[in-house]
Every structure is written in C-alpha cells, then in structure tokens.
Design a protein around this motif. Structure first.
Motif, PDB file in Angstrom:
ATOM      1  N   HIS A 145      34.345  35.367  32.964  1.00 61.39           N
ATOM      2  CA  HIS A 145      35.233  36.364  33.561  1.00 61.39           C
ATOM      3  C   HIS A 145      34.585  37.267  34.606  1.00 61.39           C
ATOM      4  O   HIS A 145      35.241  38.197  35.089  1.00 61.39           O
ATOM      5  CB  HIS A 145      35.827  37.256  32.466  1.00 61.39           C
ATOM      6  N   THR A 146      33.348  37.043  34.957  1.00 55.69           N
ATOM      7  CA  THR A 146      32.721  37.875  35.979  1.00 55.69           C
ATOM      8  C   THR A 146      32.051  36.997  37.026  1.00 55.69           C
ATOM      9  O   THR A 146      31.803  35.818  36.795  1.00 55.69           O
ATOM     10  CB  THR A 146      31.676  38.837  35.372  1.00 55.69           C
ATOM     11  N   HIS A 150      36.259  35.911  41.109  1.00 56.05           N
ATOM     12  CA  HIS A 150      37.100  36.319  39.994  1.00 56.05           C
ATOM     13  C   HIS A 150      37.963  37.513  40.388  1.00 56.05           C
ATOM     14  O   HIS A 150      37.526  38.402  41.109  1.00 56.05           O
ATOM     15  CB  HIS A 150      36.238  36.669  38.780  1.00 56.05           C
ATOM     16  N   VAL A 152      41.909  39.820  39.318  1.00 56.78           N
ATOM     17  CA  VAL A 152      42.503  40.725  38.353  1.00 56.78           C
ATOM     18  C   VAL A 152      42.621  40.086  36.979  1.00 56.78           C
ATOM     19  O   VAL A 152      42.328  40.715  35.957  1.00 56.78           O
ATOM     20  CB  VAL A 152      43.900  41.180  38.833  1.00 56.78           C
ATOM     21  N   GLU A 154      40.844  37.862  35.528  1.00 58.37           N
ATOM     22  CA  GLU A 154      39.566  37.816  34.819  1.00 58.37           C
ATOM     23  C   GLU A 154      39.165  39.193  34.292  1.00 58.37           C
ATOM     24  O   GLU A 154      38.552  39.305  33.235  1.00 58.37           O
ATOM     25  CB  GLU A 154      38.477  37.258  35.729  1.00 58.37           C
ATOM     26  N   GLN A 155      39.512  40.243  35.035  1.00 59.70           N
ATOM     27  CA  GLN A 155      39.211  41.592  34.555  1.00 59.70           C
ATOM     28  C   GLN A 155      39.979  41.895  33.276  1.00 59.70           C
ATOM     29  O   GLN A 155      39.447  42.513  32.336  1.00 59.70           O
ATOM     30  CB  GLN A 155      39.558  42.620  35.631  1.00 59.70           C
ATOM     31  N   LEU A 291      37.722  47.780  32.776  1.00 60.22           N
ATOM     32  CA  LEU A 291      38.098  46.393  33.010  1.00 60.22           C
ATOM     33  C   LEU A 291      36.876  45.569  33.401  1.00 60.22           C
ATOM     34  O   LEU A 291      35.861  46.093  33.853  1.00 60.22           O
ATOM     35  CB  LEU A 291      39.155  46.309  34.113  1.00 60.22           C
ATOM     36  N   GLY A 292      37.001  44.250  33.245  1.00 58.66           N
ATOM     37  CA  GLY A 292      35.971  43.339  33.731  1.00 58.66           C
ATOM     38  C   GLY A 292      34.578  43.670  33.247  1.00 58.66           C
ATOM     39  O   GLY A 292      34.355  43.929  32.051  1.00 58.66           O
TER      40      GLY A 292
END
Length: 310
Positions: A145-146, A150, A152, A154-155, A291-292
């Motif tokens: 996810h990072t 990537h 929104v 993924e965050q 987030l993220g």
C-alpha cells in the motif's frame, strides 16, 4: 406479546439454550462468554455460548434469535489442553474468559487453568510471537500500500490494515505484560482504557490515534453514514452502544466493520459515486485519521511501545 410469541421467546432464551446444549449428547463441554449474565452486562450484551461437540469437522458460529453459539470439534478440546497446541490455533481469549457451565471431562477447566497460570517466560514467548506476526503483517502492508504509483485507495487500505494489526495482534500482546486476555465486545475502547490505559499510556495513545475518536458528535456522524450501505445489523448494535453512552465503542466497531465488509469498495474507491465515497469516508474517518504511511508508522510506534511495555 401473543402466547405463541411468548413461547418462542422462552424457547430461545439464554437459559433454555444453555439447557438444550447441556442436554445434547453430542456436546461435551459448554461455557458462556461475553458480559451477558455478569455484573458488567449492559443493553448491548449478546448471550454467547462456547461448545465442543462430537461429529463436527470444523469450527463455526451460529446466531439465532439473538443468541450466538461458537461451536468447536471435540478433538480440539482434547488438543488444546497443551499450551503449544492452543497458542498456535485456539481462540485463547474466548477460552480464558468464558464461564464453564458443563465440563464432564474436565478438559475445559484444564485449558483455563493453563491459560491463567502461564509463567512469565511463557507469556514473554507468546508476546514475542505476536510481535513477530505484527511486524510481518506491517511489512506486507507497506509493500502492498505504499510507494510510487499508489493513490487514495492504497491510503485507505493501509489504514484498514493498520487498525487490524493493532487490534488483533498488538493489543493482545500488550495485555500479556499484565496476564490479561482481551475482550472484543463493542465497548472495546473503554475496555482497553480500563485494563491498560494507566499502565501503558504510550501504547494506548497510539492505539487510539488510529481510530480518531470524537465522542458523541463523531458517533452521530458515523451512525448516520451507515444508511444505504447494507450495515443494518451493525448499525443496530452500534446504536445500542451509542444509547448507553459508549460513543467511542460505536465508532470503533463501525470503522472496523466497514473495513471488513466493504474492502472491495476501498479497492475500487475512484470508481464509486461521490455519495458512496462520502459515506464510506465518514465511516472510515478519512478526514480525521492518519492515512497510508502515516497509519503504518503509528503501528510501528505502537509495536515498539508494546515491546517495551510502555
């Protein structure tokens, strides 16, 4: 209530369910779990039973007329007397904190005595296993996810995974320091403050920051956002918590249930309608929560605080 309705209600009462379970020859152990029937019972307490039964091939959960029965194969009752087997596969907190109603073999009682009499070294080893699992899950979340490319979605997925790691691995690991077992009722934030807040302020602060609690106003916003998302049962349970004053409990529960039931929507975020994004965003707390990478960094800090017992 009509006479027929009264008979149905009595038939499905927790007392009658317990009687039927104990009388069933396939059932070899029965316990009651959760706060229902204890001094900590409240309006949202759900009658919950744990059984071990002959002839079951796998564990499963039944919910009927407001009563939950967690069913396990009898063979596991025998196997989980061994700590090494239990810690690898058993629902440890459920077994440790339930109240035995029927245990002719004595196996359930032996499992509980084992769990409540673990040595400091055994608890440290269990904590190390949980921390290792959390670190592996955290590394997988970072990889998934990072990084470059990537966006929104993924965050949001990182936030969902961060909360899951914190709740299912790091909170239980934290409690090993004081030889307690976690509860996962809807009132959970209030429970972790009571059991760990004073002793481990750093860890509990990191845990809370992932959820972005906001008391009654945030709970109201989150409850309203459930409409039209198929969260009818979740909204009902969360409203019970809200009405009892467990505002943060309602928020925690709906944030986690949203991530669990709408993960496909998080993956498909950019293709959702603006109205659906707004509701899901409110439920997840996207304007209030980290987030993220920020969420995953908090989990790393939480992990270190749990390791150090802070």
């Amino acid at each position: 209530m009509t006479e027929a309705g009264r008979e149905r209600s009595e038939r499905h009462s927790p007392e009658r369910v317990a009687e039927r379970l104990v009388a069933d020859r396939k059932v070899r152990a029965v316990a009651q779990a959760g706060s229902f029937g204890t001094e900590f019972q409240w309006a949202g307490s759900v009658p919950t039973f744990v059984t071990f039964e002959r002839g079951l091939l796998s564990a499963h959960s039944d919910a009927r007329a407001g009563v939950i029965v967690e069913r396990f194969p009898f063979e596991q009752l025998e196997a989980w007397r061994d700590w090494d087997a239990a810690r690898a596969e058993a629902p440890l907190a459920l077994l440790a904190t339930s109240r035995v109603l029927y245990d002719p073999t004595g196996h359930y009682g032996r499992i509980q005595r084992t769990l409540w009499n673990l040595s400091a070294s055994q608890r440290a080893a269990h904590r190390a296993e949980l921390l290792l699992g959390a670190q592996d899950a955290l590394s997988a979340a970072r990889a998934a996810h990072t990084g470059a490319g990537h966006g929104v979605q993924e965050q949001l997925l990182a936030l969902a995974d961060a909360r899951d790691i914190a709740l299912t691995r790091l909170y239980p690991a934290l409690l090993t320091w004081v030889h307690l077992w976690p509860e996962f009722e809807i009132r959970l934030p209030h429970a972790w403050r009571a059991s760990a807040g004073l002793r481990f302020p750093k860890a509990v602060n990191h845990l809370e920051s992932l959820y972005a609690f906001g008391g009654e106003p945030e709970a109201r916003r989150v409850l309203l956002a459930t409409r039209g998302l198929g969260l009818v049962e979740q909204e009902r349970r969360a409203r019970s918590a809200f009405q009892a004053g467990y505002y943060d409990g309602a928020v925690r529960y709906l944030r986690d249930e949203t991530a669990r039931t709408h993960r496909a929507d998080l993956h498909n975020w950019l293709n959702l309608t603006p109205a659906r994004r707004e509701k899901l965003g409110t439920l997840m707390g996207v304007t209030r929560s980290p987030l993220g990478p920020a969420a995953l960094n908090i989990v790393q800090e939480l992990l270190e605080a749990v390791r150090e017992g802070e």
